[in-house]
Scaffold this active site. Structure first.
Site, PDB file in Angstrom:
ATOM      1  N   TYR A 121      11.227  -3.477   5.384  1.00  0.00           N
ATOM      2  CA  TYR A 121      11.612  -2.390   4.496  1.00  0.00           C
ATOM      3  C   TYR A 121      13.015  -1.837   4.747  1.00  0.00           C
ATOM      4  O   TYR A 121      13.873  -1.888   3.885  1.00  0.00           O
ATOM      5  CB  TYR A 121      10.599  -1.242   4.607  1.00  0.00           C
ATOM      6  CG  TYR A 121       9.210  -1.624   4.195  1.00  0.00           C
ATOM      7  CD1 TYR A 121       8.911  -1.869   2.853  1.00  0.00           C
ATOM      8  CD2 TYR A 121       8.192  -1.753   5.126  1.00  0.00           C
ATOM      9  CE1 TYR A 121       7.633  -2.233   2.457  1.00  0.00           C
ATOM     10  CE2 TYR A 121       6.910  -2.116   4.745  1.00  0.00           C
ATOM     11  CZ  TYR A 121       6.634  -2.349   3.414  1.00  0.00           C
ATOM     12  OH  TYR A 121       5.381  -2.725   3.026  1.00  0.00           O
ATOM     13  N   PRO A 134       4.983  -0.247  -5.048  1.00  0.00           N
ATOM     14  CA  PRO A 134       3.933  -0.648  -5.993  1.00  0.00           C
ATOM     15  C   PRO A 134       3.616   0.474  -6.978  1.00  0.00           C
ATOM     16  O   PRO A 134       3.824   1.658  -6.695  1.00  0.00           O
ATOM     17  CB  PRO A 134       2.715  -0.920  -5.083  1.00  0.00           C
ATOM     18  CG  PRO A 134       3.260  -0.938  -3.690  1.00  0.00           C
ATOM     19  CD  PRO A 134       4.462  -0.063  -3.694  1.00  0.00           C
ATOM     20  N   HIS A 368       6.536   2.307   0.055  1.00  0.00           N
ATOM     21  CA  HIS A 368       5.606   1.499   0.828  1.00  0.00           C
ATOM     22  C   HIS A 368       5.784   1.569   2.349  1.00  0.00           C
ATOM     23  O   HIS A 368       4.892   1.190   3.103  1.00  0.00           O
ATOM     24  CB  HIS A 368       5.741   0.038   0.371  1.00  0.00           C
ATOM     25  CG  HIS A 368       4.493  -0.754   0.485  1.00  0.00           C
ATOM     26  ND1 HIS A 368       3.596  -0.607   1.513  1.00  0.00           N
ATOM     27  CD2 HIS A 368       3.991  -1.736  -0.299  1.00  0.00           C
ATOM     28  CE1 HIS A 368       2.600  -1.464   1.346  1.00  0.00           C
ATOM     29  NE2 HIS A 368       2.816  -2.160   0.256  1.00  0.00           N
ATOM     30  N   SER A 585      -1.508 -10.168  -2.915  1.00  0.00           N
ATOM     31  CA  SER A 585      -2.210  -9.113  -2.188  1.00  0.00           C
ATOM     32  C   SER A 585      -3.546  -8.814  -2.853  1.00  0.00           C
ATOM     33  O   SER A 585      -3.616  -8.662  -4.074  1.00  0.00           O
ATOM     34  CB  SER A 585      -1.392  -7.827  -2.133  1.00  0.00           C
ATOM     35  OG  SER A 585      -0.345  -7.928  -1.210  1.00  0.00           O
TER      36      SER A 585
END
Length: 665
Positions: A121, A134, A368, A585
């Site tokens: 990240y 997301p 996230h 995922s």
């Protein structure tokens, strides 16, 4: 303890090059595979979790090599094998780094967390919307009028604040697993970062600021965004939390005030940009004290609530597939629809950002880096249950006089010409990204996770093999695939990668497409072998024996020790193995909600899926400007793959019962 500060033999002269292994998946990584949640009232502090183990070096190198076989040429594999053999030889550099890593791990609660967070990240410079954050779509509501929408918003705020009280007291029931060493507690730290965490953009690397690292007082306000304007809504006034009626009154005030401003500058668009560009714009903003105060209120708030303008969704058509009606909702939650709609009505750096539209839509977009999807999903299910229960109650609460409540404060900004230019630049780039996203949903209703269970197969592994088969039937080869596996059994555990593109998956796909001869029974046996391999590697990974985090740590450790780049980490194969053209995922929820995210490479696919008992919901994404990826084609081929495997299984095993399942998933 910094590795670089550790005493060690003089390293070889450091290289001027600072090469990075291609980063791992970034929009990726949601519900814990193999970790089925079960509430337990045991206090979290009684039995400290074990530390994440460091796998044996030879094991990680062997697993890495095996993962290469389906995706590189034989010549490239042989070249890589020699490099790995040299790296892993007794007394070699790999063994030396492994020993240094073992020593470092003894000083840390989780040896991989810092490097993993940076690589996944904080060092990534791509914009957050689509690429990292997301979006999640909640069940569509039916608001009769604006008042009903605001009452829903008030209940949502109250439900979050109730949940936050439990989080602040660290009184959440401890999650435990039911399978693969059942009863083990799971790390709960991700839950405690959901509120008041914030991702600060940096010129080279972002910073994750969380309550545990903050010396500021506990926030008592949320930020409500309406018509591209930001309002401070105090949820605690005179030491009392506002009730639902008070919240409705304050939200009504915000809507009325926001409507009076015509065409406000969409400052929120700055958070949609490249991280380094946004960091530079933020530094310019902070040169003015008014802007510093406004930024501080946003960055320290509990969460952000976005009251969206209508998106202009077409009405549902009779006979039209339900997934087509849900696709616009996914776009709204993922990016807001562009600068002319609601992309400026956002602040993407904030961990939790709830969205309630003026056209019955609701959902969230979350940053996230603090937490995986499992914590977010648990929160969402709590909220929706709370709202549903409150809707059916008649609480006779006396609201404060609206005159007693201070008006919500609209944040003020002083925007220089440079900042206005940055907003315009962000507007152009965001609109381009929104137009480029190719998103398709598949609501597969022929069966759900009960069918793989009836065949004595893991549902998640079953779906992963379907995805591999789909990719093969489109492109004639497999590709590096990311699927997150939770490591929450260990202190500060996040995720490692399950490598779904296996040798066994390749052989099954070849048999199903006729690229290798096989009878129907042989195809079924190949399917079982592929699912067993996927399941075994999943179990290995959730037990802390994955190789991705291990190799990342060795690479970063070598860099911090001042070594020149290792040939292993400069090899073409490791770049191919970390170029995730298929990013997947499993996002399991009990409700009819779903999550979505964009592809993590330019010519790749994102594939989030939610398996229910009798149907499976997929969200497939790609980029329209890539000439080789097509979300609609992938969706249609995936539908055929699911049918093909169903027909194969039912033809040969029509009487399998559902009492035995692999891995209980």
């Amino acid at each position: 303890m910094s590795v670089a500060a550790e005493q060690h033999p003089p390293p070889p002269p450091p290289s001027a090059d600072n090469h990075r292994m291609p980063h791992k998946q970034r929009g990726d990584h949601y519900v814990a595979n193999g970790d089925v949640i079960e509430d337990d009232i045991s206090p979290i502090h009684l039995n400290p979790l074990p530390q994440l183990p460091i796998p044996p070096l030879h094991q990680s190198l062997e697993n890495y090599l095996r993962s290469l076989i389906p995706i590189v040429t034989p010549e490239q594999f042989e070249n890589t094998r020699k490099i790995i053999e040299d790296f892993g030889k007794p007394g070699g550099r790999g063994e030396y780094l492994q020993n240094k890593l073992l020593a470092y791990a003894a000083t840390e609660s989780n040896w991989s967390y810092r490097w993993w967070l940076d690589d996944m990240y904080l060092k990534i410079r791509l914009p957050l919307p689509i690429n990292s954050n997301p979006g999640m779509v909640f069940p569509k509501q039916k608001f009769a009028d604006e008042g009903q929408r605001l009452r829903f918003a008030a209940k949502l705020i109250s439900g979050i604040l109730d949940y936050k009280v439990i989080i602040d007291a660290k009184a959440l029931p401890v999650d435990r697993v039911r399978h693969n060493r059942p009863g083990q507690p799971l790390c709960m730290e991700q839950y405690y970062r959901l509120f008041s965490s914030y991702r600060v953009p940096g010129l080279q690397k972002d910073e994750l600021v969380s309550p545990t690292s903050s010396v500021m007082p506990e926030p008592e306000h949320i930020i409500v965004v309406c018509n591209n304007q930001f309002f401070v809504l105090d949820v605690i006034v005179n030491f009392n939390r506002l009730n639902d009626q008070d919240l409705v009154s304050q939200l009504k005030r915000i809507v009325d005030i926001a409507a009076k401003t015509k065409n406000p500058e969409p400052l929120g668009l700055l958070t949609t940009g490249n991280r380094s560009e946004w960091a530079a714009a933020r530094l310019k903003l902070m040169e003015d004290s008014t802007n510093r105060d406004s930024l501080d209120m946003i960055e320290r708030c509990i969460f952000v609530l976005c009251l969206d303008s209508p998106m202009g969704f077409p009405p549902a058509e009779v006979g039209k597939p339900m997934d087509a009606d849900d696709e616009p909702l996914a776009h709204q939650m993922l990016h807001g629809g562009g600068s002319h709609l609601n992309s400026g009505n956002r602040w993407f750096d904030k961990t939790m950002q709830f969205i309630i539209g003026d056209d019955d839509t609701c959902g969230l977009n979350y940053e996230h880096s603090p937490s995986e999807g499992v914590a977010v999903v648990q929160l969402v299910e709590h909220l929706l249950r709370y709202i549903d229960s409150e809707t059916h109650k008649r609480k006779l609460t006396r609201a404060q006089s609206i005159c007693e409540l201070p008006y919500p404060r609209c944040l003020r900004w002083k925007l220089s010409p440079d900042i206005l230019m940055s907003i315009d630049d962000a507007r152009v780039k965001m609109d381009r990204a929104v137009a480029n996203l190719d998103l398709k949903l598949l609501r597969y209703t022929k069966y759900g996770k009960n069918f793989p269970k009836s065949q004595n197969m893991s549902p998640d592994a079953f779906i992963q093999i379907c995805l591999q088969y789909t990719h093969y039937r489109i492109y004639g080869h497999l590709t590096a695939t990311y699927e997150s596996a939770s490591t929450r059994r260990f202190q500060e555990g996040r995720v490692d990668n399950i490598r779904a593109a296996s040798v066994e998956a390749l052989e099954f796909a070849r048999a199903m497409t006729g690229d290798r001869p096989a009878t129907e029974y042989e195809k079924l046996e190949l399917l079982r072998e592929a699912i067993k391999t996927q399941t075994d590697f999943c179990i290995q990974t959730i037990l802390g024996q994955g190789f991705d985090c291990h190799l990342l740590a060795l690479r970063e450790l070598a860099h911090e020790l001042g070594y020149p780049p290792e040939p292993m980490f400069e090899d073409k194969s490791i770049h191919l193995n970390n170029y995730f053209s298929l990013s997947t995922s499993q996002v399991m929820t009990k409700l009819d909600t779903f999550m979505c995210y964009g592809p993590v490479v330019q010519d790749g696919y994102g594939a989030a899926y939610n398996p229910h008992e009798d149907y499976i919901l997929f969200a497939i994404t790609s980029n329209k400007d890539c000439p080789t990826t097509f979300s609609e084609v992938f969706r249609d081929k995936l539908n055929k793959s699911l049918n093909d495997i169903y027909n194969l299984c039912t033809k040969l095993n029509p009487t399998m019962n559902n009492n035995n399942t692999i891995n209980g998933k």
